[in-house]
Design a protein around this motif. Structure first.
Motif, PDB file in Angstrom:
ATOM      1  N   LEU A  82       9.449   4.207   1.565  1.00  0.00           N
ATOM      2  CA  LEU A  82       9.370   3.256   0.457  1.00  0.00           C
ATOM      3  C   LEU A  82       8.666   2.009   0.951  1.00  0.00           C
ATOM      4  O   LEU A  82       9.010   1.464   2.000  1.00  0.00           O
ATOM      5  CB  LEU A  82      10.759   2.886  -0.063  1.00  0.00           C
ATOM      6  N   SER A  83       7.672   1.566   0.226  1.00  0.00           N
ATOM      7  CA  SER A  83       7.010   0.312   0.567  1.00  0.00           C
ATOM      8  C   SER A  83       6.861  -0.515  -0.702  1.00  0.00           C
ATOM      9  O   SER A  83       6.858   0.016  -1.806  1.00  0.00           O
ATOM     10  CB  SER A  83       5.643   0.564   1.216  1.00  0.00           C
ATOM     11  N   ASP A  84       6.789  -1.811  -0.516  1.00  0.00           N
ATOM     12  CA  ASP A  84       6.563  -2.673  -1.676  1.00  0.00           C
ATOM     13  C   ASP A  84       5.578  -3.765  -1.305  1.00  0.00           C
ATOM     14  O   ASP A  84       5.500  -4.183  -0.157  1.00  0.00           O
ATOM     15  CB  ASP A  84       7.869  -3.264  -2.223  1.00  0.00           C
ATOM     16  N   ARG A  85       4.812  -4.153  -2.291  1.00  0.00           N
ATOM     17  CA  ARG A  85       3.890  -5.284  -2.159  1.00  0.00           C
ATOM     18  C   ARG A  85       4.462  -6.422  -2.968  1.00  0.00           C
ATOM     19  O   ARG A  85       4.843  -6.247  -4.113  1.00  0.00           O
ATOM     20  CB  ARG A  85       2.505  -4.921  -2.679  1.00  0.00           C
ATOM     21  N   ASP A  86       4.513  -7.574  -2.365  1.00  0.00           N
ATOM     22  CA  ASP A  86       5.111  -8.739  -2.987  1.00  0.00           C
ATOM     23  C   ASP A  86       3.995  -9.686  -3.425  1.00  0.00           C
ATOM     24  O   ASP A  86       3.259 -10.195  -2.588  1.00  0.00           O
ATOM     25  CB  ASP A  86       6.014  -9.420  -1.963  1.00  0.00           C
ATOM     26  N   TRP A  87       3.851  -9.881  -4.725  1.00  0.00           N
ATOM     27  CA  TRP A  87       2.817 -10.770  -5.268  1.00  0.00           C
ATOM     28  C   TRP A  87       3.438 -12.110  -5.606  1.00  0.00           C
ATOM     29  O   TRP A  87       4.216 -12.234  -6.556  1.00  0.00           O
ATOM     30  CB  TRP A  87       2.168 -10.154  -6.504  1.00  0.00           C
ATOM     31  N   ILE A  90       7.120 -13.116  -6.862  1.00  0.00           N
ATOM     32  CA  ILE A  90       7.638 -12.928  -8.223  1.00  0.00           C
ATOM     33  C   ILE A  90       7.686 -11.450  -8.588  1.00  0.00           C
ATOM     34  O   ILE A  90       8.707 -10.934  -9.008  1.00  0.00           O
ATOM     35  CB  ILE A  90       6.773 -13.701  -9.238  1.00  0.00           C
ATOM     36  N   VAL A  91       6.574 -10.760  -8.411  1.00  0.00           N
ATOM     37  CA  VAL A  91       6.461  -9.359  -8.831  1.00  0.00           C
ATOM     38  C   VAL A  91       6.319  -8.471  -7.591  1.00  0.00           C
ATOM     39  O   VAL A  91       5.540  -8.774  -6.697  1.00  0.00           O
ATOM     40  CB  VAL A  91       5.248  -9.153  -9.758  1.00  0.00           C
ATOM     41  N   GLN A  92       7.092  -7.397  -7.562  1.00  0.00           N
ATOM     42  CA  GLN A  92       6.991  -6.425  -6.495  1.00  0.00           C
ATOM     43  C   GLN A  92       6.473  -5.109  -7.077  1.00  0.00           C
ATOM     44  O   GLN A  92       6.911  -4.691  -8.141  1.00  0.00           O
ATOM     45  CB  GLN A  92       8.352  -6.163  -5.826  1.00  0.00           C
ATOM     46  N   VAL A  93       5.546  -4.486  -6.368  1.00  0.00           N
ATOM     47  CA  VAL A  93       5.007  -3.181  -6.752  1.00  0.00           C
ATOM     48  C   VAL A  93       5.501  -2.180  -5.711  1.00  0.00           C
ATOM     49  O   VAL A  93       5.240  -2.334  -4.522  1.00  0.00           O
ATOM     50  CB  VAL A  93       3.466  -3.188  -6.803  1.00  0.00           C
ATOM     51  N   TYR A  94       6.219  -1.155  -6.157  1.00  0.00           N
ATOM     52  CA  TYR A  94       6.842  -0.204  -5.251  1.00  0.00           C
ATOM     53  C   TYR A  94       6.047   1.094  -5.176  1.00  0.00           C
ATOM     54  O   TYR A  94       5.457   1.533  -6.163  1.00  0.00           O
ATOM     55  CB  TYR A  94       8.268   0.117  -5.712  1.00  0.00           C
ATOM     56  N   LYS A  95       6.079   1.715  -3.996  1.00  0.00           N
ATOM     57  CA  LYS A  95       5.410   2.998  -3.786  1.00  0.00           C
ATOM     58  C   LYS A  95       6.289   3.858  -2.880  1.00  0.00           C
ATOM     59  O   LYS A  95       6.840   3.356  -1.897  1.00  0.00           O
ATOM     60  CB  LYS A  95       4.059   2.790  -3.125  1.00  0.00           C
ATOM     61  N   VAL A  96       6.455   5.133  -3.223  1.00  0.00           N
ATOM     62  CA  VAL A  96       7.189   6.077  -2.382  1.00  0.00           C
ATOM     63  C   VAL A  96       6.226   7.178  -1.974  1.00  0.00           C
ATOM     64  O   VAL A  96       5.539   7.765  -2.812  1.00  0.00           O
ATOM     65  CB  VAL A  96       8.396   6.694  -3.135  1.00  0.00           C
ATOM     66  N   ARG A  97       6.202   7.435  -0.673  1.00  0.00           N
ATOM     67  CA  ARG A  97       5.470   8.586  -0.142  1.00  0.00           C
ATOM     68  C   ARG A  97       6.516   9.541   0.398  1.00  0.00           C
ATOM     69  O   ARG A  97       7.434   9.123   1.111  1.00  0.00           O
ATOM     70  CB  ARG A  97       4.526   8.163   0.979  1.00  0.00           C
TER      71      ARG A  97
END
Length: 103
Positions: A82-87, A90-97
């Motif tokens: 699981l990884s997330d990008r923090d913008w 405020i907003v986090q975009v999550y990705k699961v590989r």
């Protein structure tokens, strides 16, 4: 003075729009002697707000996609990341590989 304040504000906004924090973890070692075909998927696009909300079904989607790629329906050595990008915090975009061995 107003022109200077506007330029300062514009410079500040341009400089902070590129601030991104990426947190992730993964497992790089897998057991030896497991035979089968490796299958992998990536699920992305779910969002969170202020680290208070996060996606609830992202891992379930990845599991379903792994199973859909495995005819026997038997998976072993399932690994997920699981990884997330923090913008701007405020907003986090999550990705699961996810990857597994199809028996």
């Amino acid at each position: 003075m107003k022109k200077m304040t506007g330029l300062t504000l514009a410079a500040f906004l341009i400089s902070v729009t590129g601030c991104v924090s990426i947190e992730s973890s993964g497992i790089s070692d897998s057991p030896k002697g497991v035979s089968g075909t490796e299958v992998s998927v990536t699920e992305e696009g779910d969002f969170g707000i202020l680290h208070l909300t996060s996606p609830t079904d992202l891992t379930a989607k990845a599991n379903q996609d792994l199973l859909s790629k495995c005819r026997s329906g038997r998976l072993t050595n399932v690994q997920s990341q699981l990884s997330d990008r923090d913008w701007l915090g405020i907003v986090q975009v999550y990705k699961v590989r996810a990857r597994a061995i199809c028996m």
